[in-house]
Design a protein around this motif. Structure first.
Motif, PDB file in Angstrom:
ATOM      1  N   ARG A   1       0.815  -1.125  -0.028  1.00 35.15           N
ATOM      2  CA  ARG A   1       0.135   0.099  -0.068  1.00 35.15           C
ATOM      3  C   ARG A   1       0.824   1.142   0.082  1.00 35.15           C
ATOM      4  NH1 ARG A   1      -3.822  -3.078   3.335  1.00 35.15           N
ATOM      5  NH2 ARG A   1      -2.607  -2.445   5.128  1.00 35.15           N
ATOM      6  N   LEU A   2       1.931   1.417   0.808  1.00 31.24           N
ATOM      7  CA  LEU A   2       2.909   2.528   0.804  1.00 31.24           C
ATOM      8  C   LEU A   2       3.541   2.619  -0.552  1.00 31.24           C
ATOM      9  CD1 LEU A   2       4.350   4.506   2.343  1.00 31.24           C
ATOM     10  CD2 LEU A   2       5.898   3.081   3.108  1.00 31.24           C
ATOM     11  N   LYS A   3       3.850   1.516  -0.898  1.00 31.60           N
ATOM     12  CA  LYS A   3       4.432   1.475  -2.492  1.00 31.60           C
ATOM     13  C   LYS A   3       3.520   1.997  -3.680  1.00 31.60           C
ATOM     14  CE  LYS A   3       6.957  -1.269  -5.931  1.00 31.60           C
ATOM     15  NZ  LYS A   3       7.358  -2.620  -6.366  1.00 31.60           N
ATOM     16  N   THR A   4       2.350   1.677  -3.601  1.00 31.70           N
ATOM     17  CA  THR A   4       1.172   1.962  -4.257  1.00 31.70           C
ATOM     18  C   THR A   4       1.048   3.784  -4.227  1.00 31.70           C
ATOM     19  OG1 THR A   4       0.263   0.105  -4.130  1.00 31.70           O
ATOM     20  CG2 THR A   4      -1.054   1.833  -5.324  1.00 31.70           C
ATOM     21  N   SER A   5       0.789   4.091  -2.933  1.00 35.11           N
ATOM     22  CA  SER A   5       0.670   5.420  -2.481  1.00 35.11           C
ATOM     23  C   SER A   5       1.925   6.410  -3.124  1.00 35.11           C
ATOM     24  CB  SER A   5       0.651   5.569  -0.893  1.00 35.11           C
ATOM     25  OG  SER A   5       0.524   6.959  -0.569  1.00 35.11           O
TER      26      SER A   5
END
Length: 479
Positions: A471-475
């Protein structure tokens, strides 16, 4: 094996656990005994039925087809009927299969009943380690589950001794007519012993709790842990099953869901790697290999006994080390030594330097390294890494993959030796051993000393961490 292998600081409770897990481990003895018996008999079967390389491979490995099928159904049957009932049924299949195959007047009948025997072995190979993992306290679970492998290699060793003794009772013609039948048929004895002893062991307490019968599980856990720890164990197990209330039995769709993917990859890969590193090619065909290296019939069977003895001694060492050194370290050390020794064996055949002790010494190093690592530890890993809900089904899938690879190796080995040659064949096994080292180093977690519920929580934490990172990477990519 004496009870001194199991620590006695828990008093009578550990004696109870040891006796129960020893009975379940006898399922491994049956598989090992058959391996040694077939290893001693296959040269006589080749002559008796005029078998080609392919048909010899099929006669040896047809049993493994039955094993794979039995393992495939072991999880579902074990979850529905209970571990104990299915093991009793498996012992009956084994007894029937081995008795009729030894008496078979024709090759087709021999093959059919070896497959029936395999059904029983497939069920026991999946459920015996699973049963022992569910019975054993976390502190000693590694060595208690690994007892299945100890029983297996004990069966190989005793079977090798019997093969040497029985084949020495007559000449080549007698062995082609009668000796191989005695070699195979004598396996009925441990099969009947296993069946009778199964009636004395309890059902898995975790399975009983899963069936909503904690009142039946508690007396068993009291014998294992004592009152305080037993009641805590019941609560922990009930809590681990709480989230699946009303969901019914685990399904293949659930097993292959993304949240279980990494666990299943680890389990299936370790099962496959245990076989493609070549152990059963050596155990099934040890006399053939030694004859290729220049030994006579008697000498090849004697050397096969040395292989069985080393396998037994280093499996005992593995039982002592698995809960001390841990699972991961043993596999890393073992696969490294396997890579080196298999490379040396290949070079010996490539250079033609097989008349001295080099091939025997390298094979003994390989077998020792396998026994102390992949041989015992893989069964421990398969029995403990999966969550309670999917454990039976997942263990069955992994065991089916293990038997499928066993079939591929056993079926192809005689042809590989004849076509590619011994050098290339052993170098292929060396390459897969090297891959085993790298895969274990990068992917396999350490589970030493953790309860089954703690291992389940470890995987859940790993899954949540990965989801948070994704999720952090996508964000970050969107920003």
């Amino acid at each position: 094996m004496s009870t001194s292998t199991i620590p006695t600081d828990s008093g009578p409770r550990m004696k109870f656990v040891f006796l129960v897990t020893a009975v379940a481990a006898l399922g491994g003895f049956l598989a090992g005994f058959d391996t040694a018996a077939m290893s001693g008999a296959n040269a006589f079967l080749r002559e008796r039925f005029a078998l080609s390389d392919f048909m010899l491979g099929w006669t040896v490995s047809c049993l493994i087809i039955g094993c794979a099928i039995g393992a495939a159904f072991a999880g579902a049957l074990g979850d529905r009927l209970g571990r104990k009932k299915v093991l009793i049924g498996a012992s009956l299949l084994f007894i029937a299969g081995i008795a009729v195959s030894a008496l078979s007047p024709s090759l087709p009948l021999l093959i059919v009943f070896r497959m029936i025997e395999g059904l029983g072995l497939g069920l026991t190979s999946a459920l015996c380690p699973l049963y022992n993992a569910e019975i054993a306290p976390a502190k000693y679970r590694g060595r208690l589950v690994a007892m299945n492998q100890l029983a297996l290699v004990t069966g190989i060793f005793l079977g090798s001794l019997l093969a040497y003794g029985i084949t020495g009772l007559g000449d080549e013609l007698w062995n082609q007519a009668t000796g191989w039948r005695i070699l195979l048929g004598i396996g009925v004895v441990p099969g009947v012993l296993f069946l009778l002893l199964l009636f004395l062991v309890p059902e898995s307490p975790r399975w009983l709790i899963k069936q909503g019968k904690p009142e039946k599980a508690l007396p068993i856990l009291l014998k294992i842990h004592g009152e305080e720890l037993a009641r805590k164990e019941v609560l922990d197990i009930k809590q681990s099953f709480k989230q699946e209330e009303g969901l019914g039995h685990a399904t293949l769709k659930e097993l292959f869901a993304s949240k279980h993917r990494i666990i299943l990859v680890v389990g299936v890969m370790m099962a496959v790697l245990q076989q493609v590193t070549g152990i059963n090619a050596i155990m099934y065909y040890a006399p053939t290999i030694f004859r290729q290296a220049g030994a006579g019939t008697s000498g090849s069977l004697t050397q096969a006994i040395f292989v069985g003895l080393v396998n037994l001694l280093f499996t005992i060492l593995s039982l002592w080390l698995v809960d001390k050194a841990g699972r991961k370290l043993l596999i890393l050390i073992g696969s490294a030594f396997m890579t080196v020794s298999l490379t040396v064996i290949g070079y010996a055949f490539y250079s033609g330097n097989t008349s001295g002790p080099l091939v025997l010494a390298a094979i003994l190093v390989y077998v020792a390294a396998f026994a102390v690592s992949l041989g015992a530890v893989v069964w421990v890993i398969l029995a403990e890494i999966f969550p309670n809900r999917i454990r039976g089904l997942a263990t069955a899938v992994c065991t089916m993959a293990l038997w499928a690879m066993d079939f591929v190796v056993s079926q192809s080995f005689p042809s590989l030796i004849s076509t590619a040659g011994p050098a290339v064949t052993f170098w292929m096994f060396a390459a897969t051993s090297l891959f085993t080292f790298l895969f274990t180093l990068g992917v396999v977690p350490e589970t030493k000393g953790k309860s089954l519920e703690e291992i389940e929580a470890m995987w859940e934490t790993h899954r949540q961490d990965k989801e948070n990172k994704d999720r952090l990477k996508t964000s970050l990519q969107k920003s």
